[in-house]
Design a protein around this motif. Structure first.
Motif, PDB file in Angstrom:
ATOM      1  N   ALA A  21      42.685  34.990  41.091  1.00 24.67           N
ATOM      2  CA  ALA A  21      41.507  34.298  40.566  1.00 24.67           C
ATOM      3  C   ALA A  21      40.256  34.690  41.336  1.00 24.67           C
ATOM      4  CB  ALA A  21      41.728  32.792  40.635  1.00 24.67           C
ATOM      5  N   ALA A  22      40.375  34.831  42.640  1.00 26.00           N
ATOM      6  CA  ALA A  22      39.226  35.263  43.443  1.00 26.00           C
ATOM      7  C   ALA A  22      38.805  36.685  43.080  1.00 26.00           C
ATOM      8  CB  ALA A  22      39.572  35.174  44.926  1.00 26.00           C
ATOM      9  N   LEU A  23      39.760  37.533  42.780  1.00 25.65           N
ATOM     10  CA  LEU A  23      39.452  38.905  42.372  1.00 25.65           C
ATOM     11  C   LEU A  23      38.710  38.936  41.038  1.00 25.65           C
ATOM     12  CD1 LEU A  23      39.887  41.884  43.165  1.00 25.65           C
ATOM     13  CD2 LEU A  23      41.974  41.813  41.821  1.00 25.65           C
ATOM     14  N   GLY A  24      39.147  38.124  40.087  1.00 21.53           N
ATOM     15  CA  GLY A  24      38.460  38.053  38.796  1.00 21.53           C
ATOM     16  C   GLY A  24      37.030  37.550  38.943  1.00 21.53           C
ATOM     17  N   TYR A  25      36.854  36.527  39.770  1.00 20.83           N
ATOM     18  CA  TYR A  25      35.508  35.986  40.006  1.00 20.83           C
ATOM     19  C   TYR A  25      34.634  37.010  40.716  1.00 20.83           C
ATOM     20  CZ  TYR A  25      31.766  33.226  42.013  1.00 20.83           C
ATOM     21  OH  TYR A  25      30.539  32.764  42.387  1.00 20.83           O
ATOM     22  N   ALA A  26      35.180  37.671  41.727  1.00 19.84           N
ATOM     23  CA  ALA A  26      34.397  38.659  42.474  1.00 19.84           C
ATOM     24  C   ALA A  26      33.980  39.826  41.581  1.00 19.84           C
ATOM     25  CB  ALA A  26      35.201  39.170  43.663  1.00 19.84           C
ATOM     26  N   PHE A  27      34.836  40.213  40.664  1.00 15.75           N
ATOM     27  CA  PHE A  27      34.471  41.296  39.743  1.00 15.75           C
ATOM     28  C   PHE A  27      33.274  40.903  38.886  1.00 15.75           C
ATOM     29  CE2 PHE A  27      34.733  42.933  35.409  1.00 15.75           C
ATOM     30  CZ  PHE A  27      34.484  44.268  35.662  1.00 15.75           C
ATOM     31  N   VAL A  28      33.290  39.683  38.353  1.00 19.66           N
ATOM     32  CA  VAL A  28      32.190  39.243  37.491  1.00 19.66           C
ATOM     33  C   VAL A  28      30.895  39.155  38.284  1.00 19.66           C
ATOM     34  CG1 VAL A  28      31.348  37.318  36.109  1.00 19.66           C
ATOM     35  CG2 VAL A  28      33.694  38.070  35.868  1.00 19.66           C
ATOM     36  N   VAL A  29      30.971  38.686  39.505  1.00 14.43           N
ATOM     37  CA  VAL A  29      29.760  38.563  40.330  1.00 14.43           C
ATOM     38  C   VAL A  29      29.182  39.930  40.670  1.00 14.43           C
ATOM     39  CG1 VAL A  29      28.951  37.834  42.599  1.00 14.43           C
ATOM     40  CG2 VAL A  29      30.366  36.312  41.257  1.00 14.43           C
ATOM     41  N   THR A  30      30.037  40.878  41.012  1.00 18.30           N
ATOM     42  CA  THR A  30      29.520  42.178  41.445  1.00 18.30           C
ATOM     43  C   THR A  30      29.167  43.113  40.301  1.00 18.30           C
ATOM     44  OG1 THR A  30      31.780  43.017  41.640  1.00 18.30           O
ATOM     45  CG2 THR A  30      30.765  42.120  43.624  1.00 18.30           C
ATOM     46  N   SER A  31      29.605  42.823  39.087  1.00 16.79           N
ATOM     47  CA  SER A  31      29.322  43.730  37.969  1.00 16.79           C
ATOM     48  C   SER A  31      28.243  43.177  37.043  1.00 16.79           C
ATOM     49  CB  SER A  31      30.597  43.981  37.167  1.00 16.79           C
ATOM     50  OG  SER A  31      30.998  42.793  36.517  1.00 16.79           O
ATOM     51  N   SER A  32      27.318  42.443  37.589  1.00 13.36           N
ATOM     52  CA  SER A  32      26.318  41.787  36.744  1.00 13.36           C
ATOM     53  C   SER A  32      25.350  42.776  36.085  1.00 13.36           C
ATOM     54  CB  SER A  32      25.535  40.759  37.555  1.00 13.36           C
ATOM     55  OG  SER A  32      24.877  41.394  38.624  1.00 13.36           O
ATOM     56  N   ARG A  33      25.207  43.961  36.619  1.00 11.56           N
ATOM     57  CA  ARG A  33      24.273  44.932  36.030  1.00 11.56           C
ATOM     58  C   ARG A  33      24.866  45.707  34.859  1.00 11.56           C
ATOM     59  NH1 ARG A  33      20.582  47.581  40.726  1.00 11.56           N
ATOM     60  NH2 ARG A  33      19.857  45.612  41.583  1.00 11.56           N
ATOM     61  N   LEU A  34      26.176  45.648  34.699  1.00  6.95           N
ATOM     62  CA  LEU A  34      26.817  46.363  33.592  1.00  6.95           C
ATOM     63  C   LEU A  34      26.673  45.572  32.302  1.00  6.95           C
ATOM     64  CD1 LEU A  34      30.131  47.460  35.310  1.00  6.95           C
ATOM     65  CD2 LEU A  34      28.155  48.874  34.813  1.00  6.95           C
ATOM     66  N   SER A  35      26.788  46.265  31.188  1.00  2.00           N
ATOM     67  CA  SER A  35      26.730  45.578  29.904  1.00  2.00           C
ATOM     68  C   SER A  35      28.047  44.845  29.668  1.00  2.00           C
ATOM     69  CB  SER A  35      26.492  46.586  28.780  1.00  2.00           C
ATOM     70  OG  SER A  35      27.627  47.412  28.629  1.00  2.00           O
ATOM     71  N   LEU A  36      28.010  43.910  28.739  1.00  6.16           N
ATOM     72  CA  LEU A  36      29.199  43.125  28.431  1.00  6.16           C
ATOM     73  C   LEU A  36      30.297  44.003  27.850  1.00  6.16           C
ATOM     74  CD1 LEU A  36      30.291  40.226  28.416  1.00  6.16           C
ATOM     75  CD2 LEU A  36      29.445  40.012  26.087  1.00  6.16           C
ATOM     76  N   GLY A  37      29.905  45.020  27.079  1.00  8.12           N
ATOM     77  CA  GLY A  37      30.878  45.940  26.504  1.00  8.12           C
ATOM     78  C   GLY A  37      31.603  46.775  27.549  1.00  8.12           C
ATOM     79  N   VAL A  45      41.313  46.431  33.139  1.00  3.55           N
ATOM     80  CA  VAL A  45      41.864  47.419  34.072  1.00  3.55           C
ATOM     81  C   VAL A  45      42.092  46.779  35.439  1.00  3.55           C
ATOM     82  CG1 VAL A  45      41.316  49.544  35.328  1.00  3.55           C
ATOM     83  CG2 VAL A  45      40.930  49.405  32.870  1.00  3.55           C
ATOM     84  N   LEU A  46      41.172  45.949  35.884  1.00  2.00           N
ATOM     85  CA  LEU A  46      41.319  45.269  37.164  1.00  2.00           C
ATOM     86  C   LEU A  46      42.506  44.306  37.140  1.00  2.00           C
ATOM     87  CD1 LEU A  46      39.896  44.838  39.948  1.00  2.00           C
ATOM     88  CD2 LEU A  46      38.902  42.807  38.906  1.00  2.00           C
ATOM     89  N   ALA A  47      42.701  43.610  36.041  1.00  2.33           N
ATOM     90  CA  ALA A  47      43.838  42.688  35.928  1.00  2.33           C
ATOM     91  C   ALA A  47      45.160  43.453  35.952  1.00  2.33           C
ATOM     92  CB  ALA A  47      43.714  41.864  34.653  1.00  2.33           C
ATOM     93  N   VAL A  48      45.213  44.587  35.280  1.00  2.00           N
ATOM     94  CA  VAL A  48      46.433  45.409  35.316  1.00  2.00           C
ATOM     95  C   VAL A  48      46.661  45.951  36.722  1.00  2.00           C
ATOM     96  CG1 VAL A  48      47.434  47.578  34.489  1.00  2.00           C
ATOM     97  CG2 VAL A  48      46.375  46.002  32.880  1.00  2.00           C
ATOM     98  N   GLY A  49      45.609  46.351  37.388  1.00  2.00           N
ATOM     99  CA  GLY A  49      45.745  46.867  38.753  1.00  2.00           C
ATOM    100  C   GLY A  49      46.202  45.815  39.739  1.00  2.00           C
ATOM    101  N   SER A  50      45.680  44.595  39.599  1.00  7.33           N
ATOM    102  CA  SER A  50      46.117  43.534  40.518  1.00  7.33           C
ATOM    103  C   SER A  50      47.565  43.143  40.253  1.00  7.33           C
ATOM    104  CB  SER A  50      45.202  42.318  40.400  1.00  7.33           C
ATOM    105  OG  SER A  50      45.415  41.642  39.186  1.00  7.33           O
TER     106      SER A  50
END
Length: 111
Positions: A21-37, A45-50
């Motif tokens: 859960a912390a990994l999912g939250y950290a991804f959303v926080v750090t990828s704020s400049r990317l588009s939603l798509g 990909v991150l969920a499969v990797g974890s």
């Protein structure tokens, strides 16, 4: 004996779900400049990797590894998706300017 087993299962679930859960939250926080798509496939990909990271763990062997992998994948994906929906909500809100004062209008031109 049953209570000890349930406590063991609860601690195991907490150990798997908390970092995911912390990994999912950290991804959303750090990828704020990317588009939603771009963020949605990267979150998958991150969920499969974890989840795949648990497969190499020596502590997860036998019949429990499919449960641990599924739990890790689901926790990462659910946490990231929940925070992504929460963060992208204000982006999609209508940009209506706030009324300064009811009945207020710009001053008339004296010319």
């Amino acid at each position: 004996m049953v209570i000890a087993f349930l406590v063991f299962i609860f601690v195991g679930v907490v150990v798997v779900v908390t970092p995911s859960a912390a990994l999912g939250y950290a991804f959303v926080v750090t990828s704020s400049r990317l588009s939603l798509g771009a963020r949605i496939p990267l979150l998958l990909v991150l969920a499969v990797g974890s989840a795949a990271a648990w497969m190499g763990s020596a502590a997860v062997t036998g019949t429990l590894w499919p449960v641990v992998v599924a739990l890790s994948f689901t926790a990462t994906l659910a946490s990231g998706a929940a925070f992504l929906v929460r963060e992208s909500g204000p982006r999609r809100a209508a940009q209506v300017p706030a009324v300064v004062w009811p009945g207020w209008g710009p001053p008339a031109d004296p010319r």
